[in-house]
Scaffold this motif. Structure first.
Motif, PDB file in Angstrom:
ATOM      1  N   GLN A 143       3.381  -5.942  -8.587  1.00 53.15           N
ATOM      2  CA  GLN A 143       4.879  -5.560  -8.740  1.00 53.15           C
ATOM      3  C   GLN A 143       5.273  -4.415  -7.676  1.00 53.15           C
ATOM      4  N   GLU A 144       6.594  -4.422  -7.765  1.00 53.68           N
ATOM      5  CA  GLU A 144       7.116  -3.717  -6.614  1.00 53.68           C
ATOM      6  C   GLU A 144       6.441  -2.042  -6.669  1.00 53.68           C
ATOM      7  N   SER A 189       0.272 -11.700  -9.941  1.00 51.77           N
ATOM      8  CA  SER A 189       1.387 -10.914  -9.391  1.00 51.77           C
ATOM      9  C   SER A 189       1.209  -9.368  -8.991  1.00 51.77           C
ATOM     10  N   GLN A 191       3.131  -1.389  -6.230  1.00 49.79           N
ATOM     11  CA  GLN A 191       1.841  -1.634  -6.336  1.00 49.79           C
ATOM     12  C   GLN A 191       1.067  -1.586  -5.199  1.00 49.79           C
ATOM     13  N   GLU A 246       3.596 -12.955  -5.766  1.00 43.69           N
ATOM     14  CA  GLU A 246       2.874 -14.051  -6.665  1.00 43.69           C
ATOM     15  C   GLU A 246       2.185 -14.813  -6.285  1.00 43.69           C
ATOM     16  N   ASN A 283       8.576  -8.682  -6.423  1.00 47.08           N
ATOM     17  CA  ASN A 283       7.348  -9.062  -6.994  1.00 47.08           C
ATOM     18  C   ASN A 283       6.568 -10.013  -6.059  1.00 47.08           C
TER      19      ASN A 283
END
Length: 873
Positions: free
Chosen positions: A483-484, A481, A486, A543, A541
């Protein structure tokens, strides 16, 4: 023999064959065009290969060239010997199915005997032992004694590839005399001694060799000859090696001047002088042909040459950047035949200076790292630095291995050269496989992952699509995943985002899923065809397995498509206006701008630029459909499609057709009809290398924006000059005239003030060793006025030596004038060079006048005070 300079020989050769019906073509670029099998041009016939095979039609059946060539196979021997070089020029005359052996032999003989005046008794030839026709021409038509026609076997006098054109050759030798020989009374060409030097190779391409090794006679045999310009110059000038011929001596003397080292006083330092003298020519010409330093392909060759030359400079005591100063000598000399050295002079000097400055910084880093390696070896009680460690210092930090070895010697240590060469060979293989036209978008972490997913590109048909996430990568590692906040790479099953390639930049846009969204910053394609997008997660996020909505930035994509489609129309228009010899050499397609590189032998005239621009706009206004279809490669070629970089294409190719105007192989995205382009405007036309021109242009709304910017600037300029737009040009002429008059008044005033200051500060003439001299330091006097003051002072107080300095902000100008009767004792050029060096500069000139510059104003008094010491010496 006629003693001719290098540039005179080149001119004489080309003019001779022009008079004999040959088209004189300018040297092709060192960067091969339309030939992915070559990294750089290393032979005179290499750029003409497809003329010989019949794949392309030559501009005429007879051609002659002086071709720039560069070979790096023996780079480690350059400097170690008197004969190895990286850069050289190859003179050649060529026939494509026109004349054959008789004419080639007669013309070569006549040129050597009559134009170069080489005595007949000094000339010998070799022929292929089975080529009785050539031997008969030499003996019966030329009248050469039979004993001076030496038959040799296939390994010496037969040219061939694995398959394709091949044939016997005849080489012409010059006898340098018994003092260069082995003492054998039967010594003749073919002997390994230095007595006979080959100057010209005449290749008679008369066979087509098949896969089974059978030779089939060609219905239209060809001629390919080659004569090394530097080699024939050594013969005519009576030198022992290429470094002693006139043009290279100019370069070598500059190395001597900058280093204060006299060539031939130390064998080890002589190697460094030869390396710099050779490499700077290669460096200058590579940059002139558009090569920029990098860590792969041609850029890697350039960087290696430049760093090798710079490191040898340190051995001569040159611990500050110096290569640009020597490059100026190359450009001043060779620009007589290579226009790109003049038109790209500023760029060449900037690239050299920046790269050399960067290398000096890496040397400092490398020294610190090497000291750590030495400490580690001492701790382990070892004496040999591994090849892997030495190569890392060289490849990662730019630290030359010979410098590493020299430093290690001081500690009683050495380098594992075999291990280093093994690492170097692996790097060469990687560099050799790298092509300028590849755009893989790899980073080290991504390559290690070896991403291998099948990604379907749907962007030809749509700019929006849905797909599933197959994999995610963050900082070089595969993750589950993102993340917010990234950034990472996203690989999906299918994508409408175009991956950068073929000169077209990548698509950007956005992706979204049920609980988030991300910006698409870039899109690339791996070596095995996996398309991936670089994204930044702005919400939620992301995934693996997520279902995505993918949306290309449509306005940006449409602008890119307009600029891409217009490259095809521009190519067609150039071929209409300039001729069918025009071929695309490269392109870059962006949303706001595009560049198009093409082959052409001279700058376009303003009338030609206008004609091309008008023709493209006519094609746009015709609004013909733009069709795209997949065809078998051979079928596409039969239909007349133009293909570039043929080595890239597979069995099926995408053909883009625009009415009757254009049909090209292309994998990029395009408009539906030419009218969608809107409008077209050429921004500039320039030369980027010998025989290669560049057009920069824009389309669509960008043209409208350009017109509005012009309109705004026009009105603002008229307002500033307090006139109306109709009288703007007249008002500009008035202002320029006023400025010219004011400048003259200022210069006259400055000259009067400087002269007054000089008169007041120089109340008496000084003397040393019976030589009268005057020195002075002034403020803010420019070079021209400083020269005038120095010459006026010399004439007023003759006989005298005058040395003046002018401090201008962060630099110093120097001028020296010497009365002519004193120049046997004191030469202005040599004196000013010593003075300027104290202030961190250099320069030179004639014995009676010279100018120089300095970088350190704080040292100007010390420099002027040193004049007395230099005169006393």
């Amino acid at each position: 023999m006629k003693r001719l300079g290098l540039h005179e020989i080149r001119r004489e050769f080309l003019e001779y064959f022009r008079e004999n019906g040959h088209i004189v073509a300018p040297s092709f670029s060192l960067v091969p065009k339309d030939d992915p099998s070559l990294l750089l041009i290393g032979a005179g016939m290499a750029p003409l290969k497809k003329f010989f095979t019949g794949e392309k039609t030559p501009p005429g059946k007879r051609m002659t060239t002086c071709q720039k060539c560069l070979r790096t196979g023996d780079i480690d021997n350059v400097g170690q010997t008197d004969r190895h070089a990286t850069f050289f020029e190859m003179l050649g005359n060529f026939s494509f199915g026109d004349y054959f052996k008789r004419e080639a032999i007669n013309w070569a003989w006549t040129f050597l005997r009559e134009n170069l005046e080489i005595p007949e008794e000094d000339l010998w030839v070799t022929v292929f032992e089975e080529d009785h026709e050539a031997a008969k021409i030499w003996e019966e038509e030329i009248g050469l004694a039979k004993e001076k026609i030496v038959p040799l076997g296939k390994e010496d006098n037969f040219w061939e590839l694995e398959v394709g054109p091949s044939g016997p050759c005849s080489e012409i030798y010059v006898d340098r005399g018994e003092e260069f020989g082995c003492g054998n009374p039967d010594c003749k060409p073919g002997c390994e001694c230095d007595r006979f030097i080959e100057v010209w190779n005449l290749v008679f391409t008369q066979f087509d060799k098949d896969k089974e090794g059978n030779y089939h006679p060609l219905s239209h045999p060809n001629i390919d000859t080659g004569m090394g310009l530097e080699r024939i110059a050594t013969v005519l000038q009576g030198t022992d090696n290429i470094f002693e011929i006139d043009a290279l001596q100019e370069v070598l003397h500059k190395v001597e001047d900058l280093s204060n080292y006299k060539y031939k006083t130390d064998k080890k330092l002589d190697i460094s002088v030869r390396v710099i003298t050779d490499h700077i020519r290669a460096i200058t010409f590579l940059i002139g042909d558009g090569v920029i330093p990098s860590n792969e392909g041609r850029g890697y060759v350039l960087r290696r040459l430049l760093r090798r030359a710079a490191s040898h400079g340190r051995k001569l005591g040159l611990d500050q950047p110096f290569l640009a100063d020597i490059a100026k000598v190359v450009m001043d000399s060779w620009s007589v035949n290579y226009e790109e050295l003049t038109s790209r002079r500023t760029m060449i000097l900037e690239v050299i200076s920046k790269e050399e400055e960067k290398f000096h910084e890496t040397l400092e880093t490398g020294m610190a790292l090497l000291e750590d390696q030495v400490k580690d070896l001492k701790d382990k009680n070892e004496k040999v630095l591994s090849g892997e460690r030495a190569f890392k210092l060289y490849d990662t930090y730019g630290f030359p291995v010979d410098l590493t070895n020299e430093i290690l010697k001081d500690y009683g240590m050495t380098v594992d050269f075999d291990g280093f060469q093994s690492q170097m060979q692996a790097q060469k293989e990687r560099a050799r496989s790298a092509r300028d036209d590849s755009n893989m978008g790899w980073e080290a972490g991504e390559e290690e992952l070896k991403l291998d997913f099948k990604t379907d590109f749907t962007g030809y048909e749509k700019m929006q699509d849905t797909s599933k996430v197959l994999a995610l990568v963050c900082q070089g590692h595969e993750v589950q995943s993102l993340q917010e906040g990234q950034e990472g790479l996203v690989i999906v099953e299918k994508t409408p985002f175009y991956p950068e390639g073929g000169g077209q930049i990548a698509d950007t846009g956005q992706i979204s899923w049920s609980q988030g969204r991300a910006q698409v910053l870039d899109t690339q394609k791996t070596k095995n065809g996996t398309i991936y997008s670089r994204v930044k997660v702005s919400q939620g996020n992301l995934e693996v397995g997520s279902q995505l909505d993918l949306e290309v930035d449509q306005d940006r994509r449409k602008a890119i498509m307009r600029n891409h489609s217009v490259t095809h129309l521009l190519h067609a228009a150039l071929r209409e206006v300039l001729g069918q010899h025009v071929q695309q050499s490269g392109s870059e397609v962006r949303d706001d701008w595009m560049r198009f590189d093409f082959s052409h032998y001279k700058p376009m005239t303003p009338e030609e630029v206008k004609a091309v621009e008008d023709r493209v706009n006519e094609m746009i206004l015709a609004n013909v459909p733009v069709s795209k279809e997949l065809l078998a490669y051979n079928e596409a070629k039969q239909e007349g499609a133009i293909g570039l970089f043929e080595g890239k294409y597979g069995e099926k190719v995408r053909v883009v057709t625009m009415g009757d105007f254009s049909k090209e192989l292309c994998g990029g995205t395009h408009v539906e009809a030419t009218g969608d382009i809107g409008s077209f405007k050429i921004l500039s036309e320039s030369g980027i290398a010998a025989g290669v021109r560049r057009i920069e242009s824009t389309t669509g709304f960008n043209v409208l924006k350009l017109l509005r910017d012009y309109e705004t600037s026009h009105k603002a300029l008229a307002a500033k000059l307090k006139t109306n737009e109709q009288n703007l040009l007249d008002r500009v002429d008035q202002v320029l005239q006023q400025q010219k008059e004011l400048r003259k008044e200022v210069e006259d005033f400055k000259k009067q003030v400087a002269s007054s200051d000089l008169d007041s500060s120089l109340s008496q003439v000084k003397e040393v060793n019976g030589i009268s001299y005057i020195t002075g330091i002034l403020e803010n006097v420019d070079g021209e006025n400083l020269r005038n003051l120095a010459e006026e002072t010399r004439d007023r107080h003759a006989p005298v030596v005058v040395v003046l300095a002018s401090v201008m902000e962060d630099k110093v100008l120097f001028a020296s004038a010497v009365t002519k009767e004193l120049t046997k004792q004191v030469q202005a050029g040599k004196l000013i060079g010593k003075v300027a060096k104290i202030a961190g500069g250099g320069g030179g000139g004639r014995p009676d006048f010279a100018q120089a510059g300095g970088k350190d104003p704080a040292k100007v008094q010390e420099a002027i005070d040193a004049v007395e010491k230099f005169l006393a010496e």
